[in-house]
Scaffold this motif. Structure first.
Motif, short mmCIF file in Angstrom:
data_model
loop_
_atom_site.label_atom_id
_atom_site.label_comp_id
_atom_site.label_asym_id
_atom_site.label_seq_id
_atom_site.Cartn_x
_atom_site.Cartn_y
_atom_site.Cartn_z
N VAL A 33 -16.36 -7.02 -2.94
CA VAL A 33 -16.05 -7.54 -2.63
C VAL A 33 -14.79 -7.81 -2.28
N SER A 34 -13.51 -7.42 -1.71
CA SER A 34 -12.03 -7.33 -1.83
C SER A 34 -11.32 -7.31 0.01
N SER A 35 -9.90 -7.75 -0.83
CA SER A 35 -8.84 -7.76 0.32
C SER A 35 -8.90 -6.52 0.68
N PRO A 36 -8.01 -6.06 1.91
CA PRO A 36 -7.66 -4.77 2.25
C PRO A 36 -5.71 -5.33 1.73
N PRO A 37 -5.19 -3.94 1.18
CA PRO A 37 -3.66 -4.70 1.04
C PRO A 37 -3.10 -5.27 2.75
N PRO A 38 -1.39 -6.25 1.87
CA PRO A 38 -1.29 -6.74 2.84
C PRO A 38 -1.16 -5.54 4.56
N ALA A 39 -1.11 -5.79 5.33
CA ALA A 39 -0.88 -5.19 6.89
C ALA A 39 0.88 -4.95 6.79
N ALA A 40 1.65 -5.79 6.09
CA ALA A 40 2.82 -5.84 6.29
C ALA A 40 3.04 -4.64 5.51
N ILE A 41 3.17 -4.74 4.60
CA ILE A 41 3.50 -3.88 3.17
C ILE A 41 2.61 -2.20 3.00
N ARG A 42 1.65 -2.12 4.02
CA ARG A 42 0.84 -0.75 4.14
C ARG A 42 2.17 0.44 4.66
N ARG A 43 1.77 1.06 3.83
CA ARG A 43 2.72 2.44 4.77
C ARG A 43 2.00 2.99 5.84
N PRO A 44 2.31 4.21 6.46
CA PRO A 44 1.92 4.48 7.18
C PRO A 44 1.02 6.06 7.48
N LEU A 45 0.54 6.43 8.07
CA LEU A 45 0.03 7.12 7.51
C LEU A 45 0.95 8.12 7.01
N GLY A 46 -0.03 9.66 6.37
CA GLY A 46 0.82 10.47 5.89
C GLY A 46 1.09 12.05 6.33
N GLU A 47 0.76 12.91 5.54
CA GLU A 47 1.29 13.90 6.32
C GLU A 47 -0.22 15.06 6.41
N ARG A 48 -0.36 15.72 7.56
CA ARG A 48 -1.68 16.17 7.53
C ARG A 48 -1.74 17.40 6.71
N MET A 49 -3.15 16.53 6.27
CA MET A 49 -4.80 17.68 4.95
C MET A 49 -4.59 19.24 5.62
N ALA A 50 -4.75 20.14 4.36
CA ALA A 50 -5.92 21.19 4.38
C ALA A 50 -7.60 21.06 4.30
N THR A 51 -8.01 21.32 5.26
CA THR A 51 -9.57 20.16 5.63
C THR A 51 -10.54 21.75 5.33
#
Length: 436
Positions: A125-143
Motif C-alpha cells: 500500500v503506497s500513495s500515488p504520485p502527488p497530483a500537482a506534479i503528475r504529467r497529463p495523459l500521453g499519446e494515443r496507443m495502438a491496441t
C-alpha cells in the motif's frame, strides 16, 4: 536484470538474526489473538507455529489485550500458547527477471522455478504520485483492436474500467490487450480466479507472445480474503516498480469487484460495520486509493496505463463497486451479454461506453467520424425494436434509413482486429464502413 550475486545479496539482506516472538492466547474460526508483541503495528505480518508448519497472518486490529490476526490459511491445528513471530510490514521486491513468470501476492513463484527477489522492497500500500506534479495523459496507443483504435481510443496513462458479467469475453479482451497494446511491460493481476483457469489463461489465452513481457500475480478463489486483497495491491506495487524505472506499464486487473469483496471480508473481521449492500465504509477509499495509484507518473518516471475489470450482474452499473470506481476512471467500457449471445466479440455496447481521452486523442477529422458512427448506431438502437417487429416503414426517417443500411458494416467493425498501420488504418476502415 539482477546479476546472480545481486540476487543473493538481496536474499541475505532480508535475513534477520532475531525477531520478536509472542504467544497465541485466543483462537476463533476466523481470527486468533497474539500477545507479547509491543512493537507490532497494524498490517504487520505474523508467522505462527501450528506444529504441522507455519501459518501466516496479518494484524488487523490492535488493543491493549493484544493483536488480532487474520490468518492467510485455515488455522486448523493452531493451539493456545503457540509461538507467533512478528515479520513486520507486508512487502514485495519485484525485478525485471520476473518477466514471463507467475507469482503469488508475496512474490513467491508459482511455476515451480526459483525466483530471485529485487534489491528494493516495496510496501503493498503506497500513495500515488502527488497530483500537482503528475504529467497529463500521453499519446494515443495502438491496441490491436479496431474499436479501441478509433471509437474508444486509449492513451498512455489512461485508466479505463471494463464492466462485464461473467462469460461475456472479458478475459479474452484482456488477453488481446496484453498481446497487442503498445507497452514496455504488462502486469496482470488475477484476483480470486478459479484455479484451473490460471494455466488456461497464461498458456492458451495469453500465449507465449503475451507472457514474454508479462508478470502475472495471482491468488485463486480458494485462498483467504487476505491473500485475494493482497493480490491486487501486489500487482499495483509491481507495476509501480517498473514505472519508477521509466517504463510504460500496462496493468490488467481482473477484477476490482473481487478485490472489494475480499476487502469487505477483512474489514468485517476487523470489526468494521457493514453498510451499503454489506460493504463497509472503507471500501470506497480502498477502491479509489488503488485506482489512483495508476495513471501518469511524475517527471522522470514512466506511466501505468490500467484496464480494471468490474463484475456487474445483469449489467447493473449502479452496483456499489461499479458506482464507486466509475467516477475515478478515465473511461468505461460496457460488455453486454445480449451482444455476446448473438456471437459478436468483443461484446462492447458502444453507446454505453465512453473514453474520456476524447476529443483530444483524435484529430478534428477523426472526431467527425467518431460522432457520425455514434449517431448512426444510436439511430439504429432507437428504432431497432420497430425494425425487428416490421413496424418501421422505409422513408419515414432518413437518419434511420441510413442507420439501417450502415448497421451491418458498423457492427462488424466493432469486432475487427486492427489492420496493419495502427490507428490511422483503423480510421480508414471506419470511414469505409460509413461510406458503404
Amino acid at each position: 536484470m539482477l546479476g546472480v550475486f545481486d540476487g543473493l545479496q538481496a536474499e541475505i539482506a532480508d535475513l534477520e538474526v532475531t525477531r520478536p516472538v509472542g504467544r497465541v492466547v485466543e483462537i476463533g474460526r476466523g481470527t486468533f489473538m497474539v500477545t507479547g508483541l509491543p512493537t507490532a503495528a497494524l498490517g504487520d505480518r505474523i508467522l505462527a507455529d501450528t506444529g504441522a508448519g507455519p501459518l501466516g497472518g496479518e494484524i488487523i486490529r490492535l488493543t491493549s489485550a493484544g493483536a488480532t490476526v487474520l490468518p492467510e490459511d485455515d488455522p486448523e491445528g493452531l493451539t493456545i500458547g503457540a509461538r507467533a513471530c512478528l515479520l513486520g510490514p507486508v512487502t514485495i521486491a519485484p525485478d525485471s527477471s520476473w518477466l514471463g513468470r507467475i507469482v503469488d501476492p508475496t512474490g513467491q513463484p508459482l511455476d515451480g522455478r526459483p525466483l530471485m527477489r529485487g534489491l528494493q522492497r516495496r510496501a503493498l500500500v503506497s500513495s500515488p504520485p502527488p497530483a500537482a506534479i503528475r504529467r497529463p495523459l500521453g499519446e494515443r496507443m495502438a491496441t490491436g483492436v479496431a474499436v479501441f483504435d478509433t471509437l474508444l481510443p486509449m492513451v498512455r496513462g489512461q485508466r479505463i474500467g471494463l464492466f462485464a458479467g461473467s462469460g461475456v469475453g472479458k478475459s479474452s479482451l484482456l488477453a488481446r490487450f496484453a498481446r497487442g497494446l503498445a507497452a514496455d511491460v504488462v502486469v496482470i493481476g488475477l484476483v480470486g480466479e478459479r484455479g484451473r483457469e490460471l494455466r488456461e489463461f497464461t498458456e492458451r489465452v495469453l500465449g507465449r507472445q503475451g507472457m514474454r513481457r508479462s508478470v502475472v500475480v495471482t491468488a485463486t478463489s480458494d485462498q483467504s480474503p487476505l491473500m485475494r486483497r493482497r493480490c491486487a495491491l501486489a500487482a499495483m506495487a509491481v507495476a509501480e516498480a517498473f514505472r519508477d524505472q521509466g517504463m510504460h506499464v500496462l496493468l490488467l486487473l481482473d477484477s476490482v469487484t473481487r478485490f472489494a469483496e475480499a476487502h469487505r471480508e477483512v474489514a468485517l473481521a476487523a470489526g468494521e460495520t457493514a453498510s451499503l449492500r454489506g460493504y463497509p465504509p472503507s471500501t470506497a477509499h480502498a477502491i479509489m486509493g488503488l485506482a489512483e495509484r495508476a495513471g501518469p507518473g511524475a517527471a522522470g518516471a514512466g506511466d501505468i496505463s490500467a484496464v480494471l475489470s468490474v463484475l456487474v450482474a445483469g449489467s447493473d452499473m449502479e452496483e456499489p463497486v461499479a458506482d464507486i470506481i466509475r467516477g475515478t476512471l478515465d473511461g468505461h467500457v460496457v460488455l453486454d451479454r445480449k451482444i455476446a449471445e448473438r456471437g459478436r466479440y468483443p461484446a462492447i455496447d458502444l453507446l454505453r461506453s465512453v473514453s474520456r481521452s476524447l476529443p483530444h486523442a483524435a484529430s478534428a477529422e477523426e472526431n467527425v467520424l467518431i460522432s457520425e458512427a455514434r449517431r448512426s448506431l444510436g439511430a439504429y438502437d432507437r428504432a431497432e425494436m420497430m425494425v425487428q417487429a416490421g413496424l418501421y416503414v422505409q422513408g419515414s426517417d432518413p437518419a434511420v434509413d441510413r442507420a439501417i443500411r450502415l448497421w451491418p458494416a458498423l457492427d462488424g467493425f466493432l469486432a475487427e482486429d486492427a489492420p496493419p498501420g495502427g490507428p490511422q488504418a483503423s480510421f480508414a476502415r471506419l470511414q469505409a464502413c460509413l461510406r458503404a
